[in-house]
Design an enzyme around this catalytic site. Sequence first.
Site, PDB file in Angstrom:
ATOM      1  N   HIS A   1       0.838  -1.204   0.000  1.00  0.00           N
ATOM      2  CA  HIS A   1       0.000   0.000   0.000  1.00  0.00           C
ATOM      3  C   HIS A   1       0.874   1.256   0.000  1.00  0.00           C
ATOM      4  O   HIS A   1       0.679   2.166  -0.819  1.00  0.00           O
ATOM      5  CB  HIS A   1      -0.904  -0.030   1.236  1.00  0.00           C
ATOM      6  CG  HIS A   1      -1.728   1.201   1.440  1.00  0.00           C
ATOM      7  ND1 HIS A   1      -3.095   1.220   1.269  1.00  0.00           N
ATOM      8  CD2 HIS A   1      -1.387   2.464   1.823  1.00  0.00           C
ATOM      9  CE1 HIS A   1      -3.548   2.436   1.521  1.00  0.00           C
ATOM     10  NE2 HIS A   1      -2.532   3.198   1.868  1.00  0.00           N
ATOM     11  N   GLU A   2       1.836   1.294   0.913  1.00  0.00           N
ATOM     12  CA  GLU A   2       2.711   2.458   1.003  1.00  0.00           C
ATOM     13  C   GLU A   2       3.628   2.553  -0.215  1.00  0.00           C
ATOM     14  O   GLU A   2       3.933   3.650  -0.700  1.00  0.00           O
ATOM     15  CB  GLU A   2       3.537   2.395   2.293  1.00  0.00           C
ATOM     16  CG  GLU A   2       2.732   2.281   3.576  1.00  0.00           C
ATOM     17  CD  GLU A   2       1.852   3.498   3.834  1.00  0.00           C
ATOM     18  OE1 GLU A   2       1.941   4.487   3.081  1.00  0.00           O
ATOM     19  OE2 GLU A   2       1.060   3.455   4.779  1.00  0.00           O
TER      20      GLU A   2
END
Length: 263
Positions: free
Chosen positions: A64-65
Amino acid sequence: MSYGRYTDRVARLPREAFRPSPIFLGLVVLFVVTGWMTWAGFGNLKINVFMFVAAGWTISLCLHEYAHAVVAFKGGDHDIAHRGYLTLDPLKYTHPLLSIVLPLVFVLLGGIGLPGGAVWVNHAAVRSRFVDSLISFAGPATNLLLAVVLVLPFSLGVAESSHLEFWAALAFLAFLQLTASVLNFVPMPGVDGGNLLYPWLSPQWQRGFNHVAPYGMLLLIALLWSPVINAWFFGGVQWIGDVLGMPSNYVSMGYGLFKFWSF
């Protein structure tokens, strides 16, 4: 910046800036090994499921990051690479507490895929408002894509009654991805959905947004404690899960196995 200067600057970046970190690779190994142990019925079943889901969830948080970071890098913020965000190392994030620890705690307490804190981006270096919005969109979109991929064995009829515990753990992991994507797309300051809209707001609205943003995550958590909002949220997640082919009975079983401390 000219194209030649851009390519020269990128070319000077060390390979380590793009190489997956040993921590992330270790999480992948843990995910694969505990997945095999769950599949084979080797060792303590509940501990295996817990480690399998926890490792998978942490990997998804890293992805996600990373999605935020790689879009920002392509969009003009090349210092992203120097900050270590493209190595998938959870320790490099601006807010490891918000990005990794707090989401894991909420999975442990309530089986909710809470969104984490975004990587720090130099928005002044980003080429356009569209790209700026795309940076925020990339994170929850990654969770949604992972949810779809994890549900595929069920929607395609590949999951069988044998190895039931493994499929239940996989369904619960897919459920976490879905809850994370839905929460992240909420158009609230301090959450990716709100950050997605931010570049298009007027300066006056942006000032108000900046005042609320530090408390946006806490407000989101508080709202989930409301029985009415909680029911709406999980009802919506279940509806999307049904559309994708996510079996709710497998999700419930997976969550039960994940809570190894309960009997």
